[in-house]
Design an enzyme around this catalytic site. Structure first.
Site, mmCIF file in Angstrom:
data_model
loop_
_atom_site.group_PDB
_atom_site.id
_atom_site.type_symbol
_atom_site.label_atom_id
_atom_site.label_comp_id
_atom_site.label_asym_id
_atom_site.label_seq_id
_atom_site.Cartn_x
_atom_site.Cartn_y
_atom_site.Cartn_z
ATOM 1 N N ASP A 53 0.846 -1.202 0.000
ATOM 2 C CA ASP A 53 0.000 0.000 0.000
ATOM 3 C C ASP A 53 0.877 1.246 0.000
ATOM 4 O O ASP A 53 2.037 1.189 0.412
ATOM 5 C CB ASP A 53 -0.875 0.025 1.264
ATOM 6 C CG ASP A 53 -1.801 -1.161 1.326
ATOM 7 O OD1 ASP A 53 -2.147 -1.699 0.257
ATOM 8 O OD2 ASP A 53 -2.161 -1.570 2.451
HETATM 9 N N1 URA Z 1 -1.087 -6.000 3.928
HETATM 10 C C1 URA Z 1 -1.605 -4.755 3.923
HETATM 11 O O1 URA Z 1 -2.649 -4.505 4.516
HETATM 12 N N2 URA Z 1 -0.948 -3.809 3.235
HETATM 13 C C2 URA Z 1 0.225 -4.020 2.581
HETATM 14 O O2 URA Z 1 0.788 -3.090 1.999
HETATM 15 C C3 URA Z 1 0.753 -5.324 2.605
HETATM 16 C C4 URA Z 1 0.073 -6.301 3.293
#
Ligand code: URA
Length: 237
Positions: A106
């Site tokens: 993310d």
């Molecule tokens: N899980 C998440 O919620 N976000 C990420 O970036 C990676 C794994």
């Protein structure tokens, strides 16, 4: 890599179109093993051949395998919309070679991100069938309790998933931090699992993929490095 002439090699390595690569050579902007070369010349042995193009040092490789310590506020998508893309942190030649992130983090997640232009490698790393564990450190809004850890280990049901999602392992790090290891890479998986277990993820760092650990790479946030054979072997399931 098979032997090729310098113009083909520049094209192959991502220095531009056929015409651009030919011009680079003709204008004396290319050095091969330290020497300026202005002819397309003989067939070259490309593996690990050192070039300099407009002063930029480049070691020829069939494929690029890179690890980035991703900072917050960068997107992994190919067409980033709200933040710059992670590829903007890497030399432009990487994008020319169609280098892509292996899976996604993310925009606000930091830590280990692999990038490559080797489709087979990307597929193998990203596929849940290969069970490459991904290790995350999550900072939680509410305290980390034994019940939370037990729930993440036994499985939490998310609205759009048929089966409950289970952590491979999970342990508290302090009152508001835990380590969670996953073998899938579903959308917002850690954040959604924490939310489904009644907590909230305030910050997330990916600290390891397989046996490749961020702390052993000595890589400040925003910096990247090529992976050597030994490090690539640590990524095996
Ligand atoms: N899980 C998440 O919620 N976000 C990420 O970036 C990676 C794994």
């Amino acid at each position: 890599m098979k032997k090729m002439m310098l113009n083909k090699l520049l094209l192959n390595q991502g220095f531009g179109t056929r015409r651009v690569c030919e011009q680079l050579i003709r204008k004396g902007r290319v050095r091969v093993a330290g020497e300026v070369v202005t002819e397309f010349g003989d067939l070259l042995e490309p593996d690990l051949l050192e070039l300099e193009v407009d002063g930029q040092h480049w070691v020829c490789r069939e494929f690029i395998y890179v690890v980035l310590n991703k900072p917050a506020n960068y997107e992994c998508s190919r067409k980033p919309s709200h933040h710059p893309g992670v590829l903007s942190l890497l030399p432009r030649i990487f994008s020319e070679r169609n280098t892509q992130p292996v899976g996604r983090l993310d925009h606000d997640t930091t830590g280990l991100l692999l990038l490559s232009d080797d489709g087979t490698f990307i597929h193998r790393q990203a596929s849940p069938k290969h069970h490459v564990p991904k290790v995350y450190e999550a900072t939680t809004h509410e305290p980390v309790t034994p019940e939370l850890i037990a729930l993440l280990l036994s499985g939490v049901k998310l609205v759009d998933e048929a089966e409950p999602l289970v952590a491979m392992s999970c342990r508290p790090l302090d009152t508001h931090r835990l380590e969670i290891v996953l073998e899938q890479g579903k959308y917002h998986q850690v954040k959604r699992m924490l939310a489904a277990a009644g907590n909230h993820c305030d910050a997330l760092v990916r600290t390891a993929i397989g046996k490749l650990r961020l702390e052993e790479l000595d890589l400040p946030q925003g910096k990247w490095c090529f992976l050597n054979e030994e490090q690539l072997a640590l990524l095996a399931p």
